[in-house]
Design an enzyme around this catalytic site. Structure first.
Site, short mmCIF file in Angstrom:
data_model
loop_
_atom_site.label_atom_id
_atom_site.label_comp_id
_atom_site.label_asym_id
_atom_site.label_seq_id
_atom_site.Cartn_x
_atom_site.Cartn_y
_atom_site.Cartn_z
N ASP A 18 33.47 47.90 39.93
CA ASP A 18 33.53 46.44 39.80
C ASP A 18 34.15 46.03 38.46
O ASP A 18 34.10 46.78 37.49
CB ASP A 18 32.11 45.87 39.93
N ASN A 66 34.52 41.43 51.11
CA ASN A 66 35.74 41.19 50.33
C ASN A 66 36.88 40.58 51.16
O ASN A 66 37.83 40.02 50.62
CB ASN A 66 36.24 42.47 49.64
C1 IPE Z 1 31.35 45.08 45.21
O1 IPE Z 1 31.96 44.25 44.28
C2 IPE Z 1 32.37 45.62 46.16
C3 IPE Z 1 33.30 46.59 45.60
C4 IPE Z 1 33.27 47.07 44.39
C5 IPE Z 1 34.32 47.04 46.49
P1 IPE Z 1 32.03 42.67 44.48
O2 IPE Z 1 32.70 42.12 43.29
O3 IPE Z 1 32.62 42.37 45.81
O4 IPE Z 1 30.48 42.30 44.54
P2 IPE Z 1 29.73 40.97 44.16
O5 IPE Z 1 30.42 39.86 44.90
O6 IPE Z 1 29.84 40.78 42.67
O7 IPE Z 1 28.33 41.20 44.59
C1 IPE Z 2 36.31 45.22 42.03
O1 IPE Z 2 36.71 44.29 41.09
C2 IPE Z 2 37.37 45.46 43.09
C3 IPE Z 2 37.05 44.94 44.41
C4 IPE Z 2 35.93 44.37 44.76
C5 IPE Z 2 38.08 45.03 45.42
P1 IPE Z 2 36.57 42.72 41.34
O2 IPE Z 2 37.82 42.24 41.98
O3 IPE Z 2 35.32 42.42 42.06
O4 IPE Z 2 36.49 42.21 39.85
P2 IPE Z 2 35.55 41.07 39.27
O5 IPE Z 2 34.15 41.41 39.67
O6 IPE Z 2 36.02 39.78 39.86
O7 IPE Z 2 35.74 41.14 37.79
MG MG Z 3 33.41 41.98 41.49
#
Ligand code: IPE
Ligand code: IPE
Ligand code: MG
Length: 239
Positions: A18, A66
């Site tokens: 993340d 996502n």
């Molecule tokens: C979790 O991250 C999913 C992945 C790392 C693929 P998200 O960014 O989607 O999770 P939330 O929304 O902060 O819970």
């Molecule tokens: C994790 O990074 C990647 C995916 C969930 C695909 P994020 O895109 O969730 O990054 P933040 O949490 O917005 O910083």
């Molecule tokens: Mg995230």
């Protein structure tokens, strides 16, 4: 200075990758640049598992939830996924990495599905690191799917009783042991629908480091912390 690898290593490390978006924002770049640099972290951590002798690595790359992100971001993530699969095969062959995918493959384009199959087939005989990537993954959906499959098998008498071991056989990756260590980067204290069944007794480690910055040294810090943990599995002494 090269950090020392602890003696007591996890067999299976799972990571919620993340913080790509926040990383990009910090660098005054577009979110997609965070995802792009995040791919380098994937290679770096896979390589570290190979180096340290950790046989199972599971990465949460794209959740079922996502899909609800803005269309442009989803499109770019799909493009980067395709690029990753196209570019990483030589690296996987060199390091003996076997690719495995959990989640709903059918949610992806036919082209991507063909790429999944191709890389999985090519790497099927590799045995140093089993790299499982969770794509269009939801822990709840995995459990519901297992329940549906079990009820069919119960109905036609293929199985007689359900217990932990029998249930596990119906999950996406029945042959992979439960994770010993779950790492989440970027500081959020939640599991976001990842491996709900499998993490019953997994040690958790959350770091503020954003995924694109999470490399070998940060991974070693997590492994050192794991080595210090006392795992009791409900008992009173360490197991
Ligand atoms: C979790 O991250 C999913 C992945 C790392 C693929 P998200 O960014 O989607 O999770 P939330 O929304 O902060 O819970
Ligand atoms: C994790 O990074 C990647 C995916 C969930 C695909 P994020 O895109 O969730 O990054 P933040 O949490 O917005 O910083
Ligand atoms: Mg995230």
């Amino acid at each position: 200075m090269k950090k020392i690898v602890p003696d007591r290593l996890p067999t299976h490390v799972a990571i919620i990758m993340d913080g790509n978006g926040r990383w990009a924002k910090q660098q005054k770049l577009k979110r997609v640049e965070g995802h792009r640099v995040g791919i380098d972290s994937v290679r770096n951590i896979t390589e570290a598992c190979h180096e340290f002798g950790i046989p199972y690595l599971t990465l949460y790359a794209f959740s079922k939830e996502n899909w609800s992100r803005p269309r442009e971001e989803v499109k770019t993530l799909m493009y980067l996924l395709g690029l990753y699969l196209e570019n990483e095969l030589p690296f996987m062959m060199e390091k003996g990495v076997r690719l495995n995918i959990i989640g709903e493959k059918k949610d992806f384009s036919k082209t991507l599905q063909a790429q999944f199959d191709h890389v999985m087939k090519e790497t099927a005989a590799n045995s140093n690191v089993v790299l499982t990537i969770a794509l269009s993954y939801s822990g709840r959906r995995e459990i519901i799917r297992a329940v549906k499959l079990i009820s069919e098998d119960l109905k036609c008498g293929r199985i007689k009783r359900i217990d932990d071991r029998a249930f596990k056989k119906y999950l996406y990756a029945p042959d992979i042991p439960d994770p010993d260590l779950l790492i989440r980067t970027s500081g959020e204290m939640r599991v976001s629908n990842f491996l709900l069944w499998q993490i019953a007794y997994t040690e958790m480690y959350v770091t503020d480091i954003l995924w694109p910055d999470f490399r070998r040294e940060a991974f070693l810090d997590a492994l050192r912390e794991f080595a210090k943990r006392e795992r009791r599995f409900g008992n009173i002494k360490e197991f």
